[in-house]
Design a protein around this motif. Structure first.
Motif, short mmCIF file in Angstrom:
data_model
loop_
_atom_site.label_atom_id
_atom_site.label_comp_id
_atom_site.label_asym_id
_atom_site.label_seq_id
_atom_site.Cartn_x
_atom_site.Cartn_y
_atom_site.Cartn_z
N GLU A 4 30.32 61.79 49.23
CA GLU A 4 30.09 60.45 49.74
C GLU A 4 31.31 59.56 49.50
OE1 GLU A 4 27.13 56.81 48.70
OE2 GLU A 4 26.26 58.81 48.74
N LEU A 5 31.98 59.73 48.35
CA LEU A 5 33.16 58.93 48.04
C LEU A 5 34.28 59.22 49.04
CD1 LEU A 5 34.64 56.97 46.20
CD2 LEU A 5 35.28 58.90 44.78
N GLU A 6 34.51 60.49 49.36
CA GLU A 6 35.54 60.85 50.32
C GLU A 6 35.24 60.27 51.69
OE1 GLU A 6 35.60 65.06 50.10
OE2 GLU A 6 36.98 65.11 48.41
N GLN A 7 33.96 60.29 52.09
CA GLN A 7 33.59 59.73 53.39
C GLN A 7 33.84 58.22 53.42
OE1 GLN A 7 29.55 60.96 53.86
NE2 GLN A 7 30.10 63.01 54.57
N THR A 8 33.56 57.54 52.30
CA THR A 8 33.79 56.11 52.22
C THR A 8 35.27 55.81 52.32
OG1 THR A 8 31.85 55.86 50.82
CG2 THR A 8 33.42 54.04 50.82
N GLU A 9 36.11 56.62 51.65
CA GLU A 9 37.55 56.40 51.69
C GLU A 9 38.11 56.64 53.08
OE1 GLU A 9 39.25 58.85 48.68
OE2 GLU A 9 38.54 57.59 47.05
N ILE A 10 37.53 57.58 53.82
CA ILE A 10 37.99 57.86 55.17
C ILE A 10 37.58 56.71 56.10
CG2 ILE A 10 37.71 59.38 57.17
CD1 ILE A 10 37.43 61.69 55.13
N ALA A 11 36.35 56.24 55.92
CA ALA A 11 35.83 55.19 56.79
C ALA A 11 36.49 53.84 56.52
CB ALA A 11 34.32 55.07 56.60
N GLU A 12 36.74 53.50 55.26
CA GLU A 12 37.31 52.21 54.90
C GLU A 12 38.69 52.41 54.28
OE1 GLU A 12 34.72 50.03 52.34
OE2 GLU A 12 32.94 50.74 53.38
N PRO A 13 39.70 51.78 54.86
CA PRO A 13 41.02 51.91 54.25
C PRO A 13 41.05 51.21 52.89
CG PRO A 13 41.08 50.34 56.05
CD PRO A 13 39.70 50.95 56.04
N SER A 14 41.95 51.64 52.06
CA SER A 14 42.08 51.02 50.75
C SER A 14 42.52 49.57 50.91
CB SER A 14 43.10 51.79 49.90
OG SER A 14 44.40 51.62 50.46
N ARG A 15 42.36 48.81 49.86
CA ARG A 15 42.80 47.41 49.90
C ARG A 15 44.28 47.31 50.22
NH1 ARG A 15 40.16 44.37 44.72
NH2 ARG A 15 38.05 44.18 45.55
N TRP A 16 45.05 48.20 49.59
CA TRP A 16 46.49 48.18 49.82
C TRP A 16 46.81 48.47 51.28
CZ3 TRP A 16 50.79 46.29 48.35
CH2 TRP A 16 51.97 46.78 48.86
N ARG A 17 46.16 49.49 51.83
CA ARG A 17 46.39 49.86 53.22
C ARG A 17 45.99 48.71 54.15
NH1 ARG A 17 50.07 52.45 54.74
NH2 ARG A 17 50.30 50.84 56.24
N ALA A 18 44.88 48.07 53.86
CA ALA A 18 44.44 46.94 54.68
C ALA A 18 45.44 45.78 54.58
CB ALA A 18 43.05 46.48 54.25
N PHE A 19 45.92 45.52 53.37
CA PHE A 19 46.93 44.47 53.16
C PHE A 19 48.20 44.78 53.94
CE2 PHE A 19 50.71 43.27 50.63
CZ PHE A 19 50.61 41.89 50.72
N ARG A 20 48.65 46.02 53.83
CA ARG A 20 49.89 46.44 54.51
C ARG A 20 49.73 46.40 56.02
NH1 ARG A 20 53.87 45.79 55.94
NH2 ARG A 20 55.69 47.10 55.93
N ASP A 21 48.58 46.81 56.52
CA ASP A 21 48.31 46.76 57.95
C ASP A 21 48.32 45.33 58.47
OD1 ASP A 21 48.17 49.50 58.09
OD2 ASP A 21 45.97 49.58 58.04
N ALA A 22 47.78 44.41 57.67
CA ALA A 22 47.77 43.00 58.07
C ALA A 22 49.19 42.46 58.15
CB ALA A 22 46.95 42.18 57.08
#
Length: 143
Positions: A4-22
């Motif tokens: 379930e943890l792996e599925q959550t990580e695939i579905a939701e990018p990490s905070r860092w990834r979201a910050f960098r994408d922004a």
């Protein structure tokens, strides 16, 4: 099967990834961010290179500087991998050389440190503090 943890990580990018994408979505901000990462990484890298001959974490600082640069630049990722591989090979070679070669390297390192301290005027400054005034303690850069 993924957890379930792996599925959550695939579905939701990490905070860092979201910050960098922004940041990436805004070209001017992205350029400014990359410049800041480049300047900070380069400063850490130069500090590390300067610290290599001295006792302490010189190589760790070099790898940290390249790691900072590698977060934004592909050439730094390649250089980091290449340097890590070369460093590991050199250290394995160095460890296999025996005590004589290691002692010569330690003496050479000490000589480099002493020469640098002398050139920077450290011996003359400390000699002045304790009342030892001698011309040979002074740096040739200050004569």
């Amino acid at each position: 099967m993924s957890t379930e943890l792996e599925q959550t990580e695939i579905a939701e990018p990490s905070r860092w990834r979201a910050f960098r994408d922004a940041i990436t979505e805004r070209p001017t901000l992205n350029l400014a961010y990359r410049i800041v990462v480049g300047v900070v990484g380069l400063a850490v890298l130069i500090l590390g290179i300067a610290a290599i001959p001295y006792p302490g974490p010189g190589w760790v600082i070099v790898f940290a500087g390249l790691g900072i640069l590698a977060t934004e630049f592909a050439w730094a990722r390649e250089a980091l991998g290449w340097l890590r591989h070369r460093y590991d090979k050199f250290m394995a070679w160095f460890a296999a050389r025996g005590l004589f070669v290691q002692a010569c390297a330690a003496i050479g390192t000490c000589l480099i440190v002493l020469a640098t301290l002398w050139l920077l005027g450290t011996f003359g400054m400390v000699g002045g503090w304790i009342g030892v005034e001698s011309k040979w303690l002074l740096s040739p850069l200050t004569w």
